[in-house]
Motif scaffolding. Structure first.
Motif, PDB file in Angstrom:
ATOM      1  N   SER A 245       0.819  -1.222   0.000  1.00 49.46           N
ATOM      2  CA  SER A 245       0.000   0.000   0.000  1.00 49.46           C
ATOM      3  C   SER A 245       0.843   1.256   0.000  1.00 49.46           C
ATOM      4  O   SER A 245       0.331   2.349  -0.079  1.00 49.46           O
TER       5      SER A 245
ATOM      6  N   ASP B 179     -16.522  -2.193   2.284  1.00 46.44           N
ATOM      7  CA  ASP B 179     -15.300  -2.997   2.274  1.00 46.44           C
ATOM      8  C   ASP B 179     -15.103  -3.574   0.880  1.00 46.44           C
ATOM      9  O   ASP B 179     -15.883  -3.319  -0.042  1.00 46.44           O
ATOM     10  N   SER B 180     -14.039  -4.378   0.713  1.00 49.81           N
ATOM     11  CA  SER B 180     -13.726  -4.960  -0.593  1.00 49.81           C
ATOM     12  C   SER B 180     -14.717  -6.042  -0.998  1.00 49.81           C
ATOM     13  O   SER B 180     -14.837  -6.365  -2.188  1.00 49.81           O
TER      14      SER B 180
ATOM     15  N   GLU C 123      -7.749   5.113   3.325  1.00 41.06           N
ATOM     16  CA  GLU C 123      -8.073   3.905   2.589  1.00 41.06           C
ATOM     17  C   GLU C 123      -9.588   3.818   2.441  1.00 41.06           C
ATOM     18  O   GLU C 123     -10.333   4.303   3.297  1.00 41.06           O
TER      19      GLU C 123
ATOM     20  N   TYR D 287     -13.172   2.157  -0.248  1.00 40.54           N
ATOM     21  CA  TYR D 287     -13.713   1.466  -1.423  1.00 40.54           C
ATOM     22  C   TYR D 287     -14.948   2.222  -1.881  1.00 40.54           C
ATOM     23  O   TYR D 287     -15.652   2.842  -1.075  1.00 40.54           O
TER      24      TYR D 287
ATOM     25  N   GLU E 270     -10.430   0.564  -5.301  1.00 44.88           N
ATOM     26  CA  GLU E 270      -9.847   0.272  -3.994  1.00 44.88           C
ATOM     27  C   GLU E 270      -8.740   1.302  -3.767  1.00 44.88           C
ATOM     28  O   GLU E 270      -7.708   1.259  -4.440  1.00 44.88           O
TER      29      GLU E 270
ATOM     30  N   VAL F 282      -5.823   2.548  -1.514  1.00 41.37           N
ATOM     31  CA  VAL F 282      -5.017   1.950  -0.454  1.00 41.37           C
ATOM     32  C   VAL F 282      -4.281   2.970   0.403  1.00 41.37           C
ATOM     33  O   VAL F 282      -3.741   2.616   1.449  1.00 41.37           O
TER      34      VAL F 282
END
Length: 1000
Positions: free
Chosen positions: A6, A750-751, A780, A782, A849, A851
């Motif tokens: 990341s 979330d992912s 971070e 999403y 996403e 990071v």
């Protein structure tokens, strides 16, 4: 801990990340800091081989150089950006500024611009540069790459590397490693020869640079292991690390630098002082970066490297697409060698850190023990303690001055004025020699200079400030000072200086002696401290005061001589003092006569040579390169920033035709020998109005520098192509390219949200999103980014092009996953060929996403509906610019505002050397378009500048006394009638000699 994958170093983020940073700087938000330095998981270093232990080593507390605790005060300087004739001068300026180390890149395409032809002489003589570093008593940190970033063309990759089949950069790729090894075979023997273990200056080596996958001692794949094994096999003995350590514009962050798990010192290899978007100094620079430097010193840092301490110039075609000729960086030492306010703040911090390195390089946090000093909730106190003594730091983080009175047990009350943001050091129980310790130093100590049996303490104070220094001795002290003897009090084995500072035009001078050891105290105000220098390159260490800048010095048994300068617009230096171990001496300033100087150089009438002759319809192609499709610029070995392309096209009917091609940046377009338009190639397409029949098409293409390929891994053939490239299509009608600008954003928890697929786009519930903005609040996260593409009934294909997403992106078409893309700053595209899908509106969804830091879609997204067209082939290509192959002779330029395409211009001017003057001249390309300037055959670099009207710096050694030649290649054919060569007053200096015949 964050996953190492990341990590994204911020200096490489030149798109929306950089623009946001620049905006905050412009707004004066000095509290803003990047957090990437804190996100680097591994800031560890590899120990050197056993052979290096006594030369360059470290433990968890600090660095040991030649078995001595050493605080590394490093200056970033690129020899590639400074003519070799100026290397010594710039290095000495940095040394005088308190630096003990120089950090450099060894840029690949600077040393191997043509495949297999290595250049290590003249300005590329790395061996000579490192020898100079050693000669001046400095250390070196060498960053060998093979990637560099550095706002340099392609980040340092040679252009020829782009066209190697199967090559993927910065990965475990045999083809890439083959060429890296060949370069290292020539580079590393020079670097290794200069290791400190071999009697040289190199104390640390960095492999790679700002790699997105491995920093410190992290080696996530075979590529890192290959660099390590290759370097060790080539004789690397000193400590080393990967990619960098703590890169940030405020590396100390919140000041929590101690880490019991870290086996090595805390060090920042890139402390970004100012930024490459700036020339010169802003009023807030000095105080802002002064505070950030002292935070490192106060909280357990063991060294830092200012990137840049001296920026330099992008000569020739070395700039990337963010810069032009200047890489001044707003640095402490300016592009032309002028000293900014930042220089003097760095000098103070550097002298202090090196004076107390025995503490700072072996300390623990002792802050708790000294909180009793104040009950003030605004004032912060930290402390570093070792066997050598203690340093206590009073930190005023407030936006206003604080005046505080402190009472230390056994001492009288002491009042300190702390400026906004100031960090004030107090010295406690520091051993000066075997007979004297500084028990309490409550005043601002600038530095401590050891001169064999004499120890000099430099104290900085303002008029009216209290001065308090308390010493403990092992034997009775004797006061030696006559003028200020009453201010020094001796009581048993205790010596105290307790007075109020009253400036008298030269430093207040105090002396006391214990047996054969002499303690000297010099108290100076800030202006005098700026003019105080320590010269240790002579056989006797000397302190010189009253000098704007101290250059080369020479000390012999009969006298002391020094070269000195002061800015041409400043007050002259008059009262200078020399302090040697034996005593002090007023120095003679050799007089300099006043001279009237014209600040403008007179240019003779301009001559012109047509560079657009290659657009002529009846031109013989001669040495032109032939190819079926147009080649990328550079694919034919071209090392310049421009190229010509020619082909023919038959228009079946008269009308508008749209031309599409990959590449960049600009083209001047000629049809049948006549200039018809200018084309921004990156816009994707060009409309031409053509008559029926055969036409000769000619394109003069040029670019403003290649992308530095920050954080990029993989093949580079298709990245940031220049000139015309790939399949070129032409089709009647158009335009066919448009930008998708109506986007909506929905955060995802979330992912896992990607598994359910994109939500149905509801423009009433989703938030409107603007391309380039941060959707994740610097964290971070999403989220879904969605838009609608209009129906394209009857269209055979539609291309969706992304220039960059921040970071990983997954594409969905009407809810169906079609593409997964990883990485930031990497273009990608998707083509829809299903006519049934194209016949109806299309929901495009992008799951991103993020990071670290900012995130979103950071560059415009475009769609291309050209479908099919005529592929133009039968191309001819030619390098440019080359003044020698223009067949026309020079002619006196007529008064035309703009000529027919690219042009050469030539003029001359006289420059007379004036005694005791070092004048700096700049070419101001007023009225010009895009281009380059040569002075006596030396390429100054590219214009226009992106940082305002600063002019193009002419290095002094490139000018001759008497007649000089200036040549301009203007890609747009603008008339040079307004071009001027002006003196830069801020950088121009008066030189003079200091001397004394009696040094006793």
């Amino acid at each position: 801990m964050r996953n190492k994958n990341s990590i994204r170093p911020i200096r490489t983020s030149y798109m929306m990340k950089y623009s946001r940073f620049l905006l905050l700087l412009l707004l004066g938000l000095s509290a803003f800091t990047f957090t990437s330095a804190q996100e680097v998981v591994n800031d560890h270093m590899f120990h050197g081989l056993p052979e290096a232990k006594n030369f360059s080593d470290f433990d968890s507390k600090g660095f040991l150089i030649n078995q001595k605790r050493t605080f590394i005060v490093s200056a970033g300087m690129e020899y590639a950006r400074v003519p070799h004739q100026l290397w010594r001068e710039r290095l000495l300026q940095l040394k005088r500024g308190g630096f003990n180390c120089i950090e450099i890149y060894t840029i690949w395409n600077y040393h191997e611009p043509v495949e297999g032809k290595f250049e290590f002489s003249g300005d590329q003589n790395l061996d000579q540069f490192l020898a100079l570093v050693k000669e001046l008593g400095l250390y070196a940190i060498v960053r060998v790459g093979p990637y560099y970033c550095a706002e340099w063309d392609q980040g340092g990759y040679p252009t020829w590397l782009r066209f190697k089949p199967g090559l993927r950069v910065r990965e475990d790729n045999a083809e890439f490693e083959k060429y890296v090894d060949r370069f290292f075979d020539r580079l590393l023997p020079i670097v290794m020869k200069h290791q400190i273990t071999k009697g040289g200056s190199v104390i640390l080596i960095q492999l790679e640079n700002e790699h997105p996958k491995g920093w410190g001692t992290d080696m996530p794949n075979g590529y890192f292991k290959h660099l390590q094994s290759k370097s060790l096999a080539m004789g690397m003995e000193v400590p080393y690390f990967f990619s960098g350590l703590h890169h940030a514009n405020d590396p100390a962050g919140k000041g929590k630098l101690d880490d019991s798990k870290r086996p090595n010192p805390w060090f920042s290899t890139e402390f970004w002082s100012v930024w490459y978007s700036q020339y010169g100094a802003k009023p807030t620079d000095a105080s802002l970066y002064d505070r950030r430097t002292w935070k490192i010193i106060a909280h357990g840092g063991n060294g830092y490297n200012f990137y840049m301490a001296h920026g330099g110039s992008n000569f020739g075609y070395t700039n990337n697409d963010e810069d032009a000729a200047s890489y001044d960086y707003g640095a402490a030492v300016g592009q032309a060698g002028d000293l900014r306010p930042l220089y003097f703040t760095f000098k103070r911090a550097g002298y202090f850190a090196r004076s107390f390195q025995e503490i700072l390089e072996n300390s623990t946090d002792a802050s708790t023990a000294y909180q009793y000093l104040t009950q003030d909730t605004v004032l912060k106190i930290s402390a570093r303690k070792s066997d050598a003594g203690t340093l206590i730091f009073l930190d005023n983080p407030a936006e206003k001055q604080l005046t505080k009175t402190f009472t230390v047990k056994g001492l009288p009350p002491f009042t300190i004025n702390l400026l906004s943001g100031e960090i004030h050091p107090i010295v406690h129980q520091f051993k000066l020699n075997d007979k004297v310790a500084l028990n309490w130093g409550l005043s601002r100590i600038y530095g401590v200079v050891k001169q064999q049996h004499t120890t000099t303490i430099l104290v900085e104070a303002n008029a009216g400030n209290p001065i308090y220094l308390n010493f403990m001795t092992t034997v009775k002290a004797i006061v030696k000072s006559a003028v200020n003897a009453g201010d020094l009090k001796v009581k048993g084995k205790n010596v105290t200086l307790n007075t109020v500072f009253k400036p008298k035009g030269q430093p207040s001078h105090y002396l006391f002696k214990t047996d054969d050891q002499l303690i000297r105290i010099l108290v100076l105000d800030k202006a005098a401290a700026d003019k105080t220098w320590i010269a240790d390159e002579t056989e006797k260490e000397a302190i010189v005061t009253g000098v704007s800048y101290l250059g080369e010095t020479k000390l012999s048994s009969t006298g002391f001589q020094a070269a000195a300068t002061f800015p041409i617009a400043a007050t002259r230096d008059t009262c200078t003092m020399l302090y040697l171990e034996e005593g002090l001496k007023k120095m003679t300033v050799v007089p300099v006569q006043d001279v009237k100087i014209d600040t403008l150089l007179h240019l003779t009438p301009w001559e012109n040579k047509d560079a657009a002759i290659f657009a002529s319809s009846d031109l013989a192609h001669g040495k032109w390169v032939s190819s079926e499709n147009p080649l990328q610029m550079g694919e034919d070995g071209n090392l310049t920033n421009s190229a010509w392309y020619r082909t023919k096209f038959n228009a079946a009917v008269a009308g508008n035709y749209t031309l599409q091609s990959d590449g960049g940046d600009r083209a001047t377009v000629f049809v049948d020998g006549k200039l018809v338009t200018n084309w921004k190639i990156r816009s994707g397409e060009l409309t031409l109005v053509l008559k029926k029949g055969m036409h000769n098409l000619a394109f003069f293409t040029a670019h403003d520098g290649r992308d530095k390929l920050a954080a990029y891994l993989g093949p580079i053939t298709e990245i940031d192509k220049k000139g015309l490239s790939g399949i070129t299509l032409i089709k009647k009608g158009g335009p066919f390219i448009s930008t998708l600008d109506k986007w909506y954003f929905s955060a995802a928890p979330d992912s896992i949200a990607i598994k359910s697929g994109p939500p149905l786009l509801d423009t009433l519930k989703a938030a409107p999103y603007k391309i380039g903005s941060d959707a994740f609040n610097l964290k971070e996260g999403y989220g879904w980014f969605q838009t609608i593409i209009k129906a394209q009934p009857g269209l055979p294909k539609l291309i969706i092009s992304f220039k960059s997403t921040d970071e990983n992106a997954t594409l969905f078409i009407n809810g169906k996953k079609v593409l997964r893309h990883e990485g930031w700053n990497i273009p990608f595209e998707y083509t829809i060929t299903d006519t049934a899908i194209l016949a109806h509106p299309i929901q495009l969804s992008v799951f991103i996403e993020n990071v670290s830091n900012e995130g979103g879609i950071d560059q415009p997204v475009k769609i291309n509906t050209i479908g099919s067209g005529t592929i133009l082939n039968g191309w001819k290509m030619k390098d440019g610019p080359d003044i020698e192959d223009a067949s026309a002779s020079w002619k006196i330029l007529a008064g035309i505002d703009s000529l027919n395409g690219p042009q050469w211009y030539r003029s001359t001017f006289n420059q007379q050397k004036i005694a005791n003057r070092k004048l700096v001249w700049r070419v101001h390309p007023y009225g010009m378009g895009h281009g380059s300037v040569w002075i006596n055959g030396h390429n100054l670099g590219r214009y226009p500048e992106k940082i305002g009207d600063i002019g193009m710096y002419i290095p002094e050694p490139w000018l001759k006394e008497g007649l000089n030649e200036i040549i301009i290649f203007d890609e747009d054919g603008k008339n040079p009638g307004q071009v001027k060569i002006k003196m830069e007053t801020a950088s121009s200096k008066i030189t003079y000699t200091l001397q004394t015949d009696d040094i006793k």
